[in-house]
Write a protein that holds these residues in place. Structure first.
Motif, mmCIF file in Angstrom:
data_model
loop_
_atom_site.group_PDB
_atom_site.id
_atom_site.type_symbol
_atom_site.label_atom_id
_atom_site.label_comp_id
_atom_site.label_asym_id
_atom_site.label_seq_id
_atom_site.Cartn_x
_atom_site.Cartn_y
_atom_site.Cartn_z
ATOM 1 N N ALA A 140 -7.408 50.282 -3.343
ATOM 2 C CA ALA A 140 -8.843 50.109 -3.573
ATOM 3 C C ALA A 140 -9.101 49.012 -4.602
ATOM 4 C CB ALA A 140 -9.447 51.424 -4.037
ATOM 5 N N GLY A 144 -10.843 45.327 -3.867
ATOM 6 C CA GLY A 144 -11.978 44.788 -4.623
ATOM 7 C C GLY A 144 -11.704 43.384 -5.134
ATOM 8 N N ALA A 163 -15.619 47.094 -0.565
ATOM 9 C CA ALA A 163 -14.799 47.416 -1.738
ATOM 10 C C ALA A 163 -15.597 47.937 -2.925
ATOM 11 C CB ALA A 163 -14.012 46.177 -2.179
ATOM 12 N N TYR A 164 -16.912 47.642 -2.946
ATOM 13 C CA TYR A 164 -17.718 48.008 -4.117
ATOM 14 C C TYR A 164 -18.883 48.904 -3.710
ATOM 15 C CZ TYR A 164 -15.149 44.292 -6.482
ATOM 16 O OH TYR A 164 -14.158 43.492 -7.001
ATOM 17 N N LYS A 250 -13.879 53.379 -3.553
ATOM 18 C CA LYS A 250 -14.555 52.111 -3.811
ATOM 19 C C LYS A 250 -14.823 51.981 -5.307
ATOM 20 C CE LYS A 250 -16.757 51.723 0.738
ATOM 21 N NZ LYS A 250 -18.011 51.482 1.476
#
Length: 266
Positions: A140, A144, A163-164, A250
């Protein structure tokens, strides 16, 4: 001798001096002596019989002595012979009964089974959530970093949502817009990464990853693509806060431990 008093001798009565009376007295005396001797002899024999080994323990009765010869007398009566002596011997006590033999391993009828029941139910060991999710959390964070580098180079924020989430997603979108306004794009390169620690909440919905990354960043002009400025290689220690959304972790926010160094001209 002068002064000696005359001696007087008592004369024995005539009746005693008669020969027949003397024989009677001698006969009586002999009978008594014989009777006594017989009694003593019988008593001695009885005592020997009592102490003889193997003799019976029952009472022994000595046979009466034979009658003494009749004494001849005229008026005196001879003493009767003593009664037969009886020697009583106490019987020996019966032998004690033999003790019952003790078996080599006598069963204990009072014994109880004190063996604790063994619970065969398998007890699961406590799960180390940080170790269980370590690989997912690493992926993760790396996802990001890649989404950020792509968005700043292409000035496209569409891939950031993979990712966020939350505040970090908004902050990354704002950076893309700021670069576009400045007429720049960013080229960032991750040189090294060191994983320091992992933590996962008991409900497995949030996590923290402390990491030290090494970055090198260069800014280029959108017009002609020449190098405008650059940030030399530098360490960026940080803590990433993640949330489990849908089916993936995330990054929700990032806390930087040090400030980023100033950019220098190319």
């Amino acid at each position: 001798m002068e002064g000696e008093s005359p001696r007087y001798y008592e004369r024995e009565p005539e009746t005693l001096r008669r020969p027949e009376n003397t024989m009677v007295r001698a006969s009586i005396l002999g009978g008594l002596v014989g009777a006594i001797a017989i009694v003593l002899g019988l008593m001695a024999v009885g005592v020997l019989a009592v102490h003889r080994p193997g003799a019976s323990n029952a009472a022994r009765v000595l046979p009466p002595p034979p009658p003494a010869p009749a004494a001849i007398h005229d008026s005196a009566t001879a003493a009767p012979p003593p009664p037969p002596a009886t020697v009583a011997v106490a019987p020996l006590p019966p032998p004690a009964p033999a003790a019952a033999p003790v078996p080599a391993s006598a069963p204990d009828v009072y014994a109880t089974d004190t063996t604790a029941a063994t619970d065969t139910t398998a007890v699961a060991a406590p799960v180390d959530l940080a170790s269980a999710y370590r690989e997912e959390l690493q992926q993760a964070v790396l996802r990001g970093d890649q989404a950020e580098a792509t968005a700043m180079h292409e000035l496209d924020a569409s891939g950031l949502e993979d990712a966020y989430v939350g505040a970090m997603l908004q902050a990354e979108r704002q950076r893309v817009e700021q670069l576009r306004k400045q007429g720049l794009y960013e080229d960032s390169e991750l040189g090294d990464i060191e994983w320091l620690s992992f933590w996962v909440s008991p409900d497995e919905t949030t996590a923290q990853v402390r990491v030290r990354e090494t970055w090198t960043t260069t800014y280029y002009s959108l017009d002609d693509g020449h190098c405008v400025s650059r940030v030399p290689e530098h360490a960026v220690p940080q803590t990433a806060y993640l949330r489990y959304v849908g089916s993936a972790w995330k990054v929700e926010s990032v806390s930087f431990e040090t400030a980023a160094p100033r950019a220098v001209a190319c």
